[in-house]
Every structure is written in structure tokens, then in C-alpha cells.
Motif scaffolding. Structure first.
Motif, short mmCIF file in Angstrom:
data_model
loop_
_atom_site.label_atom_id
_atom_site.label_comp_id
_atom_site.label_asym_id
_atom_site.label_seq_id
_atom_site.Cartn_x
_atom_site.Cartn_y
_atom_site.Cartn_z
N ASN A 274 0.83 -1.21 0.00
CA ASN A 274 0.00 0.00 0.00
C ASN A 274 0.86 1.25 0.00
O ASN A 274 0.64 2.18 -0.76
CB ASN A 274 -0.89 0.02 1.24
CG ASN A 274 -2.21 -0.68 1.00
OD1 ASN A 274 -2.50 -1.06 -0.13
ND2 ASN A 274 -2.99 -0.84 2.04
N SER B 64 2.80 1.60 -3.34
CA SER B 64 1.99 2.02 -4.47
C SER B 64 1.56 3.48 -4.30
O SER B 64 1.51 4.22 -5.29
CB SER B 64 0.78 1.10 -4.67
OG SER B 64 0.08 0.95 -3.48
N ALA B 65 1.29 3.90 -3.07
CA ALA B 65 0.93 5.31 -2.86
C ALA B 65 2.09 6.21 -3.28
O ALA B 65 1.89 7.24 -3.92
CB ALA B 65 0.55 5.55 -1.41
N ILE B 66 3.32 5.80 -2.94
CA ILE B 66 4.47 6.62 -3.30
C ILE B 66 4.64 6.69 -4.81
O ILE B 66 4.78 7.77 -5.39
CB ILE B 66 5.76 6.06 -2.64
CG1 ILE B 66 5.67 6.24 -1.13
CG2 ILE B 66 7.00 6.74 -3.20
CD1 ILE B 66 6.82 5.62 -0.37
N PHE C 99 2.49 6.23 -7.12
CA PHE C 99 1.39 6.98 -7.71
C PHE C 99 1.61 8.48 -7.50
O PHE C 99 1.47 9.28 -8.43
CB PHE C 99 0.08 6.54 -7.07
CG PHE C 99 -1.12 7.05 -7.78
CD1 PHE C 99 -1.50 6.51 -9.00
CD2 PHE C 99 -1.88 8.08 -7.25
CE1 PHE C 99 -2.60 6.99 -9.67
CE2 PHE C 99 -2.98 8.56 -7.91
CZ PHE C 99 -3.35 8.02 -9.12
N GLY C 100 2.01 8.84 -6.30
CA GLY C 100 2.26 10.25 -5.99
C GLY C 100 3.35 10.82 -6.90
O GLY C 100 3.20 11.90 -7.46
N LEU C 101 4.44 10.05 -7.09
CA LEU C 101 5.53 10.53 -7.92
C LEU C 101 5.08 10.75 -9.36
O LEU C 101 5.45 11.74 -10.00
CB LEU C 101 6.70 9.53 -7.89
CG LEU C 101 7.51 9.51 -6.58
CD1 LEU C 101 8.58 8.43 -6.64
CD2 LEU C 101 8.13 10.88 -6.33
N ILE D 44 2.03 11.41 -10.49
CA ILE D 44 1.18 12.60 -10.58
C ILE D 44 2.04 13.86 -10.46
O ILE D 44 1.87 14.82 -11.21
CB ILE D 44 0.11 12.57 -9.46
CG1 ILE D 44 -0.81 11.37 -9.64
CG2 ILE D 44 -0.69 13.87 -9.45
CD1 ILE D 44 -1.62 11.39 -10.92
N PHE D 45 2.98 13.83 -9.54
CA PHE D 45 3.87 14.96 -9.34
C PHE D 45 4.65 15.25 -10.63
O PHE D 45 4.71 16.39 -11.10
CB PHE D 45 4.83 14.63 -8.19
CG PHE D 45 5.74 15.76 -7.82
CD1 PHE D 45 5.24 16.90 -7.21
CD2 PHE D 45 7.11 15.67 -8.05
CE1 PHE D 45 6.08 17.93 -6.85
CE2 PHE D 45 7.96 16.70 -7.70
CZ PHE D 45 7.44 17.83 -7.10
#
Ligand code: HEM
Lengths: 206, 313
Positions: free
Chosen positions: B288, B291-293, B295-297, B299-300
Motif C-alpha cells: 500500500n 503504491s501510494a508513493i 502513484f504520488g511521484l 502525478i507529481f
């Protein structure tokens, strides 16, 4: 008025938008199930399950359609990966995207009738369409009929590994989708590639 | 020479197995034989005094006791006449014996420290509140589910969960899928449980992976196995009760496992993970976060790229 090339035949556009809708449904319902929460249900669980299963089945059909037309027609050539020099070409395209594009340089691999995709595009499309989608379809069908899954794989539950794998590919495909949509805005204008995927005519940079 | 070493090794392998067998031999095999020679078989023989010869007859199938089941049951150490009248040693059995008193579980287990962990008294209380007891009171006893001659402890054991599920569900299905036993208690029609549960996707899988009591018994804080079966209107129907990170399965089916091996690996719901994949309940903490990291990267990265494109235009 710039040059226009007919790159996206009718069958491809139909497939592409059906595919896009199904994938988006699958991603939303998939996330809703994976992070199901009684207090904040994104979509009610049983509805999510039904939509997810139906979309998965339809996606299989739509993928078969893609395979038949893509392998059996002229579009196939755009998906042929030339391994030799691939690294260099990818680097070149990559450098263009992270710096050249801001300096107003010309694209290193301009799109033409002979070359629909730049090297990065080609690689991601090949990975997505020939590896990602087949794998997620196979694992998805296995989860629909869990009795076919080996129970125990090196001491871990086969079902768990299959599900984990399915979710991971789903995650990568979602990442692909975001990047894909963003890069589609890098056209002659931000909207022109989307128009191309609707009417078939690619508008080249002048 | 070589051969004798092998046979010695062979013997060594055999010895532990044998002593184990000996230990498992229950106390009253010989005495029980007097009953099981008839009740353990489909046919029995007796000497008919009136016509003065041996008679072979069929045993009433409901009175047949599988001796292997019996010796694996919790009460394997008993002699039959510990629970039944000694007069049963005679045949034909006296007619009035059918009216003999049947012990209840509490007669023996009530207030006994040895069995404190099972909390029999609380089970009794919950049972009395269950639909089975309130609708049928005296006629429905603990023995209806706990077969006196085969009941085993399963949930509180190291057995795979699927075996416990199969064992426990078989108890419910012995009535709910069997008109014969069901009609002992009521004249109502026995609803077809497969049909009443067709709203569950892949219903056979659900019946193999969860117990009936997960949905039908009220969750209990004190008991490992909840005993208060509620009317069908109160049964669990919401999928997320199980398919979510605070799945009720952790408080019922996986309770024992969850108590025994608390999330050692630092995983959410480690207990479920080993035995099943329950959509929505199996979440891996590290995946979790990773994948959050990622995904964040992504989008960033896209945002930066887009902003630069707009500025440089
Ligand atoms: C709303 C979502 C989507 C939008 C707006 C979109 C948009 C586009 C556009 C504008 C193109 C043409 C430009 C280009 O080649 O880059 C394209 C091509 C393509 N898209 Fe998408 N797309 C979406 C979803 C997807 C999904 C989910 C997939 C696959 C999993 C996908 C796979 C492809 C492929 C393989 C091509 C190349 C087709 C060919 O010419 O052979 N797209 N998309």
C-alpha cells in the motif's frame, strides 16, 4: 493548415474507446473493492463485483478483437520492436521529453505514415497490449474460477499470489493510463490527438 | 551388513510411530466392544431364546455408531454406559430404557475449572437466546449439533481453516440440507439453503470458505464460537462486513488464529492471508505504501511537466 495523416482506422478507434471505457470501469470498481470500507463505500460491494466481472469478460472479447485486427492487418508493423539500438532511441526520446520539448526543439522521431509511435510510445504500447492486458485477463479469469488455481505455491497460497499479481498489474495499468492520457495532450495542440483518435486523422506538427 | 543397517534405520523410523499408536488406544475399547459389536455394524446377531438359534438382523441406520469417529471424538475416553444405563448391556433392551434421562453438557462441564476456557455457562446462555432454542426449547438440545458419538473440537485447533469450515457447516447442514432430521423438530417445510443464498456470488465457494455461523450467529466477545443463532432477518447480508479491512472474520472464523499468531510479519490481517484471499480484507501494508508513493511521484511528475510546458510556451 498543417499536414494530416490517416493513422487510426475505424476498427481501431472503436476498439480503443470501448477498451478505454472498460478499463476505467475496471479500475474504479477494482479500487472500490480493494479498499472497500463500510463507512465510505465508493460503490456498493456486490454492485462493484458485478460490474468488474462483466467488464472483465467484455474486455476479453474486446482484446480478442484487437488481437485479430492488429496482428492480421497493416497496424501490426507499428508494434514491431527493433531491439538493436533501442536503448539509444529511448534515451533520445526521453531527453526530448525532459528538456528538448521545453526549448522548442524538433521531436527526434516525428510521426509519419511509416512511424506512428515514437520509441517510448511503442515500448509502452507493446508492454501494455502484449503483456499487461493478457496477464491481467488470465489472472482475472483464474479468480473468477478459483478452483483452477494451484492451492499451494512454494508454501504460499496460490490464490493469494494470483490475486496479488492481478492487483499489481492493475496498478501498473492505471499508472500507464495516467501517463498515456497526459502524453496524448502533447500534440499539435492539447486536443488534437484526442480529435485524431475520434476521426482518424493525425495532425502533424508543422 | 549394509542390509542390517538399513533394517535398523527402518526400525528406528517405525518405533516412534508405533508408540504413538499405543498412546492413542482409548481406555474402553474392550468394554465398548460389547455395545459396538451390534451398534458398530450394519448387521447384528443375537441368540433368540424362544426359537433357540442365532438370528442375524439389520441395525437401524440411525443407531449405528462409527467407532473410528467415536474414538476421535472429545468423549472417546468414555464407556458407553457412562452416559447410558447399565441395563443396556442386556439384549433385548428393556422398553422403558428409551425414556432414560439424557445428561446435558452442563451436568458434567458446568462450573468445572478444567473447562473454563470453553466457558460452557456463557454458551448455555447464548444458546437459550438462539432461534433454535426459543422456537423449540426442550426439544432442541446441545446434542442436536454436538453428536454425542462423534463431536470433535475443530475451531480451537491447529487444523486448516477450511477443514473447520467444512466440519462446522456439516453440523448445520445435517438438518438444513436433510429433511429427515429437520422434521424431527418442526412440520414446516425445510427451505432449500442453496436457493436462499443464491444472492452470494460463487455461493459454493463461500460455503467452503466461511461458516454458517459467521453470518447467522451474533458476534460474541467472550466465546470463541458464538452460539446465538439469530432469525434470518438479522443475518449478515452486507458484503463489506467480511470484505473490508476490519472484516468480521477476524472476530469469528479467524479469531483463534488471530489470537495465536498476531500479525508477526507486520501485515494487516496476517491470519487471513495465510489461508484465504478475501477481497478487500487482505491488504499488504508495505505494498500500500509503495503504491501510494509511486502513484504520488507519477502525478507529481506529470504536474511539473505540464506546468513547464505552459510556462515555456
Ligand atoms: C480515457 C482514456 C484514454 C484516452 C483519452 C486515450 C487517448 C488516446 C489517444 C489520443 C491516442 C492516439 C495518440 C497516441 O497514439 O498516443 C491513443 C492511442 C492508443 N491508446 Fe489510448 N487513451 C485512453 C485509454 C487507453 C487505454 C486504457 C489503453 C490500453 C490499455 C489505451 C491504449 C492505446 C493504444 C494501444 C494506442 C495506440 C493505438 C494504435 O494506433 O495502434 N488507451 N489513446
Amino acid at each position: 493548415m498543417g499536414v494530416k495523416i490517416y493513422l487510426y482506422p475505424f476498427w481501431l478507434r472503436i476498439w480503443h474507446w470501448v477498451n478505454a471505457i472498460l478499463i476505467i470501469l475496471l479500475i474504479i470498481t477494482g479500487i472500490s473493492m480493494q479498499y472497500s470500507n463500510p463507512e465510505y463505500p465508493l460503490i456498493r460491494f456486490d454492485i462493484a463485483v458485478t460490474i468488474h466481472n462483466l467488464s472483465g469478460i467484455l474486455l476479453t472479447a474486446s482484446y480478442m478483437f484487437f488481437l485479430i485486427f492488429n496482428l492480421g492487418g497493416p497496424n501490426r508493423k507499428y508494434y514491431r520492436l527493433q531491439i538493436k539500438g533501442l536503448g539509444n532511441r529511448l534515451m533520445k526520446q526521453f531527453r526530448y521529453y525532459i528538456s528538448g520539448i521545453f526549448k522548442g526543439e524538433k521531436a527526434p522521431f516525428p510521426i509519419s505514415e511509416k512511424r506512428k509511435f515514437n520509441p517510448l510510445q511503442k515500448l509502452t504500447y507493446v508492454l501494455t497490449m502484449y503483456i499487461g492486458i493478457p496477464l491481467i485477463l488470465i489472472t482475472g479469469w483464474a479468480l473468477l474460477f478459483p478452483e483452477v488455481i494451484i492451492h499451494n505455491f512454494l508454501g504460499a497460497s496460490g490464490l493469494y499470489l494470483t490475486a496479488l499479481f492481478h492487483v499489481m498489474i492493475g496498478f501498473f495499468l492505471s499508472i500507464f493510463l495516467f501517463i498515456h492520457i497526459y502524453f496524448a495532450t502533447i500534440g499539435k495542440t492539447a486536443a488534437s490527438n484526442f480529435r485524431a483518435m475520434i476521426n482518424g486523422w493525425h495532425e502533424a506538427h508543422d | 551388513m549394509k542390509r542390517s543397517i538399513f533394517s535398523l534405520l527402518f526400525l528406528l523410523i517405525l518405533i516412534p510411530g508405533r508408540t504413538q499408536d499405543e498412546q492413542e488406544t482409548p481406555d474402553h475399547v474392550k468394554e465398548n466392544k460389547t455395545c459396538l459389536q451390534c451398534h458398530g455394524n450394519q448387521y447384528y446377531y443375537y441368540y433368540n431364546d424362544w426359537v433357540e438359534r442365532d438370528i442375524k438382523e439389520r441395525m437401524n441406520p440411525y443407531y449405528i455408531i462409527d467407532s473410528s469417529d467415536y474414538y476421535h471424538s472429545v468423549h472417546h475416553a468414555f464407556y458407553c454406559i457412562d452416559c447410558h444405563s447399565t441395563e443396556y448391556e442386556e439384549f433385548p433392551h428393556a422398553g422403558y430404557l428409551r425414556m432414560e434421562y439424557q445428561y446435558t453438557c452442563l451436568d458434567c462441564h458446568g462450573g468445572d475449572e478444567t473447562y473454563a476456557q470453553y466457558n460452557f455457562e456463557q454458551i448455555q446462555v447464548e444458546f437459550e437466546r438462539s432461534v433454535h432454542s426459543t422456537r423449540h426449547n426442550e426439544a432442541f438440545t446441545c446434542w442436536m449439533c454436538h453428536d454425542p458419538h462423534s463431536y470433535q473440537v475443530s475451531a480451537r485447533s491447529e487444523r486448516p481453516i477450511t477443514e473447520t469450515v467444512a466440519y462446522d457447516n456439516e453440523i448445520c447442514l445435517s438438518c438444513h440440507a436433510n429433511v429427515n432430521k429437520f422434521k424431527l423438530l418442526t412440520d414446516r417445510d425445510n427451505p432449500n439453503v442453496i436457493e436462499s443464498h443464491d444472492w452470494l456470488p460463487n455461493q459454493p465457494l463461500h460455503f467452503r470458505k466461511v461458516r454458517c455461523i459467521e453470518c447467522h450467529a451474533k458476534l460474541s466477545d467472550t466465546l470463541l464460537v458464538a452460539h446465538e443463532i439469530q432469525p434470518k432477518s438479522q443475518a449478515v447480508k452486507k458484503c463489506v462486513e467480511c470484505h473490508s479491512s476490519n472484516s468480521l472474520l477476524l472476530a469469528s472464523l479467524y479469531k483463534y488464529q488471530a489470537q495465536e499468531k498476531r500479525s508477526k510479519a507486520g501485515f494487516f490481517n496476517a491470519a487471513i492471508m495465510n489461508e484465504a484471499y478475501v477481497i478487500g480484507a487482505n491488504r499488504n501494508y508495505y505494498l500500500n505504501v509503495i503504491s501510494a508513493i509511486i502513484f504520488g511521484l507519477v502525478i507529481f511528475g506529470i504536474a511539473i511537466h505540464a506546468i513547464l510546458r505552459i510556462i515555456k510556451k
